[in-house]
Scaffold this motif. Structure first.
Motif, PDB file in Angstrom:
ATOM      1  N   SER A 184       0.833  -1.196   0.000  1.00 11.25           N
ATOM      2  CA  SER A 184       0.000   0.000   0.000  1.00 11.25           C
ATOM      3  C   SER A 184       0.868   1.247   0.000  1.00 11.25           C
ATOM      4  O   SER A 184       1.886   1.316   0.696  1.00 11.25           O
ATOM      5  N   GLY A 185       0.446   2.237  -0.773  1.00  4.05           N
ATOM      6  CA  GLY A 185       1.197   3.485  -0.837  1.00  4.05           C
ATOM      7  C   GLY A 185       2.430   3.391  -1.707  1.00  4.05           C
ATOM      8  O   GLY A 185       3.478   3.972  -1.391  1.00  4.05           O
ATOM      9  N   GLY A 198      -3.522  -5.998  -7.865  1.00  2.00           N
ATOM     10  CA  GLY A 198      -3.554  -5.130  -6.710  1.00  2.00           C
ATOM     11  C   GLY A 198      -3.528  -3.672  -7.102  1.00  2.00           C
ATOM     12  O   GLY A 198      -3.950  -3.283  -8.192  1.00  2.00           O
ATOM     13  N   GLY A 199      -3.053  -2.862  -6.216  1.00  2.00           N
ATOM     14  CA  GLY A 199      -3.002  -1.429  -6.461  1.00  2.00           C
ATOM     15  C   GLY A 199      -2.060  -0.797  -5.467  1.00  2.00           C
ATOM     16  O   GLY A 199      -0.851  -0.975  -5.534  1.00  2.00           O
ATOM     17  N   GLY A 200      -2.646  -0.085  -4.507  1.00  5.04           N
ATOM     18  CA  GLY A 200      -1.821   0.580  -3.515  1.00  5.04           C
ATOM     19  C   GLY A 200      -1.073   1.773  -4.062  1.00  5.04           C
ATOM     20  O   GLY A 200      -0.086   2.221  -3.467  1.00  5.04           O
ATOM     21  N   PHE A 201      -1.522   2.301  -5.206  1.00  8.88           N
ATOM     22  CA  PHE A 201      -0.809   3.421  -5.816  1.00  8.88           C
ATOM     23  C   PHE A 201      -0.828   4.616  -4.876  1.00  8.88           C
ATOM     24  O   PHE A 201      -1.868   5.036  -4.373  1.00  8.88           O
ATOM     25  N   GLY A 202       0.344   5.181  -4.624  1.00 13.50           N
ATOM     26  CA  GLY A 202       0.499   6.206  -3.619  1.00 13.50           C
ATOM     27  C   GLY A 202       0.053   7.582  -4.064  1.00 13.50           C
ATOM     28  O   GLY A 202      -0.120   7.872  -5.255  1.00 13.50           O
ATOM     29  N   GLU A 221      -6.512  -2.123  -8.517  1.00 15.03           N
ATOM     30  CA  GLU A 221      -7.278  -1.651  -7.362  1.00 15.03           C
ATOM     31  C   GLU A 221      -6.712  -0.310  -6.886  1.00 15.03           C
ATOM     32  O   GLU A 221      -5.954  -0.266  -5.926  1.00 15.03           O
ATOM     33  N   PRO A 222      -7.094   0.780  -7.532  1.00 14.03           N
ATOM     34  CA  PRO A 222      -6.479   2.082  -7.215  1.00 14.03           C
ATOM     35  C   PRO A 222      -7.212   2.853  -6.124  1.00 14.03           C
ATOM     36  O   PRO A 222      -7.411   4.061  -6.230  1.00 14.03           O
ATOM     37  N   GLY A 223      -7.618   2.177  -5.049  1.00 12.77           N
ATOM     38  CA  GLY A 223      -8.462   2.806  -4.041  1.00 12.77           C
ATOM     39  C   GLY A 223      -7.887   4.078  -3.445  1.00 12.77           C
ATOM     40  O   GLY A 223      -8.501   5.151  -3.487  1.00 12.77           O
TER      41      GLY A 223
END
Length: 266
Positions: A53-54, A85-89, A121-123
């Motif tokens: 994440s991040g 996944g995602g977790g893009f900061g 998943e760019p939440g």
């Protein structure tokens, strides 16, 4: 099937899930387990992996390796979709540059060498900047170390600073704040733990009781991680248009789920 890609990244060691053993089946066993699942009648439609994440610009290489590994697995087991996944900061400090999302997209497409549908998943990237925490100054206490600003929000409202030592920008919304001298401030919450600090060494206009402060980038992992610890009701969530998305909790909400034993007549 959740796969452990053996590649972890993120803003803090507590969220680099891609190389932690509790998340997903080991990569070198995944193909065999997919075959076993199908033999036992499971409808295996996708693969999922998550680095952490991040994830910021310097972590893109880890994200790229994850995508390459999961795409290679898909070529072996053939599923409908692969979720990487995602977790893009997002930038939490004013001087930090925003993530180059076009570079993320280009890197992901180049590494995704398979025929399955790609899912991300760019939440955090979508909602982090969409939320601001408003808190009221209740106490101003000058000390030799700093001016302590006691506010009515804290670690039960926004846990990230206490849990991850995360930085959130804090600004004063007080009328005429721009005309005041600035002070080095410690912005602390009401919980009886030294970890209950929203910001240290923050340069703020000289605070006064009743000032509203805005804590930025609170739209992701803010309200979702809020709790009733120390008998603190959770706050309301309100849109810019004034609509109440979640009502403010009351003291009675703290005991709403309790079912005390009934007294029996003797």
């Amino acid at each position: 099937m959740r796969v452990n890609p053996g590649v972890g990244a993120g803003h803090h060691e507590k969220v680099t899930t891609g190389d932690a053993p509790q998340f997903g089946v080991p990569y070198d066993r995944a193909a065999e387990l997919c075959a076993t699942a199908r033999e036992r009648g499971f409808d295996l439609v996708g693969l999922h992996a998550h680095a952490g994440s991040g994830i910021s610009g310097e972590d893109l290489s880890a994200h790229e390796r994850l995508v390459e590994r999961v795409a290679a697995l898909e070529r072996e087991v053939s599923v409908e979709f692969v979720a990487v996944g995602g977790g893009f900061g997002v930038p939490y400090r004013p001087e930090e540059p925003p993530l180059d999302i076009d570079a993320v997209a280009e890197t992901t497409r180049a590494a995704f060498d398979c025929e399955a549908t790609l899912a991300v998943e760019p939440g955090r990237y979508v909602v982090a900047d969409a939320g601001v925490l408003l808190t009221e100054t209740r106490v101003v206490k000058p000390t030799e170390a700093a001016t302590v600003v006691g506010v009515d929000a804290g670690m039960t409202t926004l846990l990230r600073p206490a849990l991850y030592d995360a930085y959130h920008e804090i600004r004063s919304l007080a009328p005429g704040a721009g005309e005041r001298d600035r002070r080095a401030c410690l912005v602390a919450g009401p919980v009886c733990e030294t970890a209950d600090v929203l910001g240290r060494e923050r340069s703020l206009p000289a605070p006064e009781r009743g000032d509203l402060l805005a804590v930025g980038t609170a739209g992701a992992y803010g309200y979702e991680m809020a709790s009733q610890y120390n008998s603190r009701p959770r706050p309301a969530v309100v849109t810019l248009g004034g609509d109440v998305v979640a009502r403010r909790e009351t003291l009675s909400d703290l005991t709403r789920l309790e079912d005390p034993p009934r007294r029996h007549d003797t």
